[in-house]
Write a protein that holds these residues in place. Structure first.
Motif, short mmCIF file in Angstrom:
data_model
loop_
_atom_site.label_atom_id
_atom_site.label_comp_id
_atom_site.label_asym_id
_atom_site.label_seq_id
_atom_site.Cartn_x
_atom_site.Cartn_y
_atom_site.Cartn_z
N ILE A 103 4.92 4.98 6.87
CA ILE A 103 5.93 4.04 6.37
C ILE A 103 5.28 2.72 5.96
O ILE A 103 5.59 2.17 4.89
N LEU A 104 4.38 2.22 6.78
CA LEU A 104 3.71 0.95 6.45
C LEU A 104 2.86 1.09 5.18
O LEU A 104 2.85 0.20 4.32
N LEU A 105 2.17 2.21 5.06
CA LEU A 105 1.31 2.43 3.90
C LEU A 105 2.12 2.53 2.61
O LEU A 105 1.64 2.18 1.53
N ALA A 106 3.37 2.98 2.72
CA ALA A 106 4.23 3.12 1.54
C ALA A 106 4.50 1.78 0.85
O ALA A 106 4.77 1.75 -0.35
N PHE A 107 4.41 0.68 1.60
CA PHE A 107 4.73 -0.63 1.04
C PHE A 107 3.50 -1.33 0.45
O PHE A 107 3.62 -2.43 -0.08
N ILE A 108 2.34 -0.70 0.56
CA ILE A 108 1.14 -1.26 -0.10
C ILE A 108 1.14 -0.73 -1.53
O ILE A 108 0.62 0.35 -1.84
N SER A 109 1.75 -1.50 -2.41
CA SER A 109 2.00 -1.04 -3.79
C SER A 109 0.72 -0.70 -4.53
O SER A 109 0.67 0.29 -5.27
N LYS A 110 -0.30 -1.51 -4.37
CA LYS A 110 -1.54 -1.28 -5.11
C LYS A 110 -2.13 0.09 -4.77
O LYS A 110 -2.69 0.77 -5.62
N PHE A 111 -1.98 0.49 -3.51
CA PHE A 111 -2.49 1.79 -3.09
C PHE A 111 -1.72 2.92 -3.76
O PHE A 111 -2.29 3.90 -4.24
N GLY A 112 -0.39 2.78 -3.82
CA GLY A 112 0.44 3.81 -4.45
C GLY A 112 0.13 3.97 -5.93
O GLY A 112 0.07 5.08 -6.45
N VAL A 113 -0.08 2.84 -6.62
CA VAL A 113 -0.42 2.90 -8.05
C VAL A 113 -1.81 3.51 -8.24
O VAL A 113 -2.04 4.27 -9.18
N LEU A 114 -2.73 3.21 -7.33
CA LEU A 114 -4.08 3.78 -7.40
C LEU A 114 -4.03 5.30 -7.31
O LEU A 114 -4.77 6.01 -8.01
N LEU A 115 -3.16 5.82 -6.47
CA LEU A 115 -3.02 7.28 -6.34
C LEU A 115 -2.59 7.90 -7.67
O LEU A 115 -3.00 9.03 -8.00
N GLN A 116 -1.79 7.19 -8.44
CA GLN A 116 -1.30 7.72 -9.70
C GLN A 116 -2.35 7.70 -10.81
O GLN A 116 -2.11 8.21 -11.90
N THR A 117 -3.52 7.12 -10.52
CA THR A 117 -4.62 7.13 -11.50
C THR A 117 -5.51 8.36 -11.35
O THR A 117 -6.48 8.51 -12.10
#
Length: 430
Positions: A311-325
């Motif tokens: 849940i905490l990791l879900a709010f680190i937006s930069k990480f989520g966008v990085l996954l989409q690369t």
């Protein structure tokens, strides 16, 4: 007890469980066009709800189910993400209805409607039906093969690096590292793609560090619901196998306490809850069960901590966008092995349950299910139609119920399913 819940070792074990589940957890939403940050959030919420329903007694972690990849892809293209989420909400309700029936009729009820002769070919259809997506992505195309995203030669180099890494880690790695072949394949494949100029980090650099995930509210569309409901059949029986496996690993009979009806209900409520935020359906993760067997982390509180970290990791937006690369060839290489493994699990269910294919009844069920699924049979017209896993699941169940059962195959327990699980767990220990 409270002190043990906050013990640094317990907290660390929770982060380790998320590490094991992470690769598959984020890969599924990336394939279906969903937000991986939302998937992290809903995996955490789903696991917490499951632990609440089961009174924090079963050490399992719930996250993105690969069974729903093809149905979600078709549904989002046909009716949109919001309507797909509404359909997935009702799929979770199917789990909960099955849980009530199990409570009333006993766990053998699931075997009567979904024995290995039904679940085996349906699981095989899931893996084999997804095979073209993996191959297209590995060759640098979109999943449906409609457009070329990367040059063929570059894509093949990267996808084969990811595939070889994944299979080497799965077969040769030791300890906890043997449980993270997908994550290893992603990391090595991503590095190769980066050095070949296939990674664009512009969006990741521009994204804020902290942000609320892109939640999507569900809408309820009848055609989407009717299409999605039968898909819930396969993961329901998969759930039984996972509960039997974790029971085998820990030496506790979770079919009796907290009871299969509670674990199935927990799985259902986790799936329905995920759909309320725009996340993929949840299922128990066998990778995490393997980690429990290896580390002896039998305390369910470990999974609560894994959920909190997700849940905490879900709010680190930069990480989520990085996954989409992550470039599609990286995922394609890994999926060649992953989708093939799903099909092999279905085949293993038939073999270990000793399904006699010389028996005409079994041959009819398996062959019809496989050809309907792999051949792309569709029944209905327009929006109201059944195809893929939805159609195969219904056909296999109906054939199993209407065709006469030989006396030697009649029993109302989960002995066949237990035999399959015992074999898998035994191989996992070696």
């Amino acid at each position: 007890m409270m002190n043990s819940n906050f013990n640094p070792r317990t907290v660390l074990a929770g982060s380790q469980m998320l590490f094991v589940a992470f690769g598959a957890l984020v890969l599924m939403p990336l394939l279906t066009g969903l937000d991986p940050s939302v998937a992290l959030f809903t995996a955490g919420i789903g696991t917490l709800l499951f632990q609440f329903v089961t009174r924090c007694s079963v050490p399992v972690f719930l996250a993105s189910s690969f069974v729903f990849i093809a149905p979600i892809t078709y549904s989002t293209q046909t009716w949109g993400i919001a309507a797909t989420m509404g359909a997935l909400f009702t799929a979770g309700v199917v789990y909960m209805v099955l849980a009530v029936l199990v409570k009333i009729k006993g766990s053998g009820f699931l075997h009567r409607i979904m024995p290995p002769v039904v679940t085996g070919p349906v699981i095989m259809v899931i893996g084999l039906g997804l095979a073209p997506i993996a191959v297209n992505m590995a060759m640098g195309k979109a999943g449906d093969g409609s457009i070329e995203l990367f040059p063929y030669q570059d894509a093949m180099i990267v996808s084969m690096i990811a595939l070889i890494t994944t299979l080497l880690v799965a077969t040769l790695a030791k300890g906890i590292f043997r449980l993270v072949p997908i994550l290893s394949g992603v990391l090595v494949g991503y590095a190769a793609a980066y050095f070949m100029g296939m990674v664009d980090l512009t969006k990741a650099a521009e994204a804020p560090m902290i942000a609320v995930p892109n939640f999507v509210l569900p809408e309820f569309h009848l055609a989407a619901i009717l299409f999605m409901l039968p898909v819930a059949i396969a993961p329901a029986i998969e759930h039984v196998g996972d509960v039997l496996a974790i029971s085998n690993v820990t030496g506790k009979d979770y079919l009796k306490k907290p009871g299969l009806h509670r674990t199935l209900f927990g799985d259902g409520i986790a799936t329905s809850a995920a759909s309320l935020f725009g996340g993929p359906p949840n299922t128990t993760y066998s990778e995490v069960t393997g980690a429990v067997m290896l580390t002896k982390s039998f305390n369910p509180v470990v999974m609560v901590w894994a959920a909190v970290f997700a849940i905490l990791l879900a709010f680190i937006s930069k990480f989520g966008v990085l996954l989409q690369t992550i470039p599609s060839p990286v995922m394609g290489g890994i999926l060649i092995l992953l989708f093939g493994s799903i099909a092999s699990v279905g085949l293993n269910a038939l073999v270990k349950a000793r399904v006699d294919m010389a028996q005409q009844r079994n041959l009819v069920i398996v062959s019809t299910t496989l050809v309907f699924g792999i051949g792309g049979m569709a029944v209905g017209s327009g929006d109201l139609n059944l195809q893929g896993v939805s159609l195969c699941g219904l056909v296999a169940i109906v054939l199993n119920l209407i065709l006469p059962i030989p006396p030697e195959d009649k029993h109302d327990d989960l002995a066949d399913e237990q035999a399959v699980v015992d074999d898998l767990v035994e191989h996992g220990r070696s």
